[in-house]
Design an enzyme around this catalytic site. Structure first.
Site, PDB file in Angstrom:
ATOM      1  N   LYS A 181     -27.626 -42.714 -22.716  1.00 27.02           N
ATOM      2  CA  LYS A 181     -28.418 -41.914 -23.662  1.00 27.02           C
ATOM      3  C   LYS A 181     -29.414 -42.893 -24.284  1.00 27.02           C
ATOM      4  O   LYS A 181     -29.217 -43.424 -25.385  1.00 27.02           O
ATOM      5  CB  LYS A 181     -27.484 -41.268 -24.697  1.00 27.02           C
ATOM      6  CG  LYS A 181     -28.102 -40.100 -25.417  1.00 27.02           C
ATOM      7  CD  LYS A 181     -27.046 -39.328 -26.192  1.00 27.02           C
ATOM      8  CE  LYS A 181     -27.654 -38.476 -27.286  1.00 27.02           C
ATOM      9  NZ  LYS A 181     -28.659 -37.489 -26.876  1.00 27.02           N
TER      10      LYS A 181
HETATM   11  N1  PMP Z   1     -28.334 -33.708 -22.026  1.00 26.72           N
HETATM   12  C1  PMP Z   1     -29.213 -34.402 -22.779  1.00 26.72           C
HETATM   13  C2  PMP Z   1     -30.410 -34.973 -22.129  1.00 26.72           C
HETATM   14  C3  PMP Z   1     -28.993 -34.579 -24.154  1.00 26.72           C
HETATM   15  O1  PMP Z   1     -29.870 -35.263 -24.896  1.00 26.72           O
HETATM   16  C4  PMP Z   1     -27.846 -34.010 -24.735  1.00 26.72           C
HETATM   17  C5  PMP Z   1     -27.614 -34.165 -26.211  1.00 26.72           C
HETATM   18  N2  PMP Z   1     -26.921 -35.348 -26.480  1.00 26.72           N
HETATM   19  C6  PMP Z   1     -26.957 -33.309 -23.919  1.00 26.72           C
HETATM   20  C7  PMP Z   1     -27.239 -33.167 -22.565  1.00 26.72           C
HETATM   21  C8  PMP Z   1     -25.690 -32.745 -24.488  1.00 26.72           C
HETATM   22  O2  PMP Z   1     -24.814 -33.804 -24.794  1.00 26.72           O
HETATM   23  P1  PMP Z   1     -23.733 -33.691 -25.934  1.00 26.72           P
HETATM   24  O3  PMP Z   1     -22.935 -32.472 -25.651  1.00 26.72           O
HETATM   25  O4  PMP Z   1     -22.924 -34.937 -25.812  1.00 26.72           O
HETATM   26  O5  PMP Z   1     -24.453 -33.601 -27.220  1.00 26.72           O
END
Ligand code: PMP
Length: 309
Positions: A157
């Site tokens: 991320k």
């Molecule tokens: N994909 C992307 C590109 C994101 O930025 C997020 C948000 N973090 C998600 C999926 C969903 O991830 P999460 O459920 O861990 O928030």
């Protein structure tokens, strides 16, 4: 937006600062080369005070994101977990969005200097719904593809990935939609700009497998578990674009988005906007996140732990 929204403090490099004093140099590596990593976490109001959803899992993902880029966080997972709890406690929010972040500072000129400082911060603020729930959002398949993991690790991320997300979302908004759905380099469905995608067909719920340039979302994992516990068959696989338009339901998952139903894609109604499964899962997810489902109690870190009698 005013700095007051961040409450009394932002934690930066081990110290709580007044939010207006939590600053960095404009000559930071991250500003010039995009070398940042972050998490998005929610704390929910529960009968026992605020509880942070999947806190350790998020902090562990932050460490993994940095590891892909050989960036060493100068704290332990436990230290950042505790700093997050202390920050939410200090700011007194019942429910909030929490943003831990890591970025490279100075010296910044060399792309890969050995001694560039690694800064770590955590901020939080009150956040309502990212998408309005109810009738479902309108999405379009984006003209840009999701970046391939042959180019950058999409399991990280990393701030730089969000340039791709900005192109996706920007195009959707300019074209009058709420959100974009990206395909991967092979033409399979990948994810939305900041959320994972699920497709319901009969009793089966599918979501793109991790080799489709999707982030391994923590909400994605939680929803797979909740759905399986409800008796749905949940499959991680390649999903073709054609399948989207004839699905029984499409919904997105993410910390900010929670579970958001998609009613329309490329001006095609998805089964008349049906959202029974999405609503069922959203209800259970919120119950779990607000401390009302014993079987998922392990997902919550209470900001003020109950004192043993
Ligand atoms: N994909 C992307 C590109 C994101 O930025 C997020 C948000 N973090 C998600 C999926 C969903 O991830 P999460 O459920 O861990 O928030």
């Amino acid at each position: 937006m005013a700095m007051e929204q961040y409450g009394e403090a932002i934690w930066l490099d081990g110290v709580f600062h007044d939010p207006k004093d939590a600053n960095t140099s404009v000559m930071s590596h991250a500003i010039h080369y995009g070398s940042g990593f972050f998490e998005g976490i929610r704390a929910y109001a529960t009968p026992d005070g605020p509880a942070i959803f999947q806190l350790k899992e998020h902090i562990e993902r932050l460490f993994r994101s940095c590891a892909y880029y050989h960036v060493t966080i100068p704290y332990t997972v436990d230290e950042l977990v505790q700093a997050t709890i202390d920050l939410v406690d200090r700011n007194g929010f019942e429910a909030c969005y929490i943003r831990p972040f890591v970025f490279l500072g100075t010296p910044w000129q060399a792309l890969m200097a050995k001694d560039t400082e690694v800064h770590v911060g955590i901020s939080c603020w009150q956040l309502g719904e990212y998408f309005e729930k109810g009738t479902g959002i309108r999405a379009k398949v984006a003209s840009y593809r999701r970046v391939s993991s042959t180019m950058m690790p999409m399991q990280a991320k990393a701030a730089a990935n969000y340039m791709n997300s900005q192109l996706l979302k920007g195009e959707a908004l300019r074209d009058g939609f709420d959100e974009a759905i990206a395909l991967d380099m092979n033409g399979n469905v990948s994810e939305a700009s900041v959320a994972n995608l699920f497709l319901v067909k009969g009793n089966k719920i599918s979501t793109p497998s991790l080799d489709c340039s999707v982030l391994d979302g923590i909400t994605r994992q939680a929803i797979m578990r909740i759905a399986r516990d409800q008796g749905y068959e949940v499959i991680e696989r390649h999903i073709g674009r054609d399948e989207l338009y004839v699905a029984d339901e499409i919904f997105l998952t993410g910390t900010a988005a929670e579970i958001t139903s998609v009613a329309e894609i490329d001006h095609i109604s998805i089964n008349g906007g049906r959202n029974d499964v999405a609503n069922e899962l959203l209800g259970l997810y919120r119950k779990a996140a607000t401390g009302h489902l014993e079987e998922y109690a392990g997902w919550l870190t209470y900001v003020t732990p109950a004192v043993a009698e």
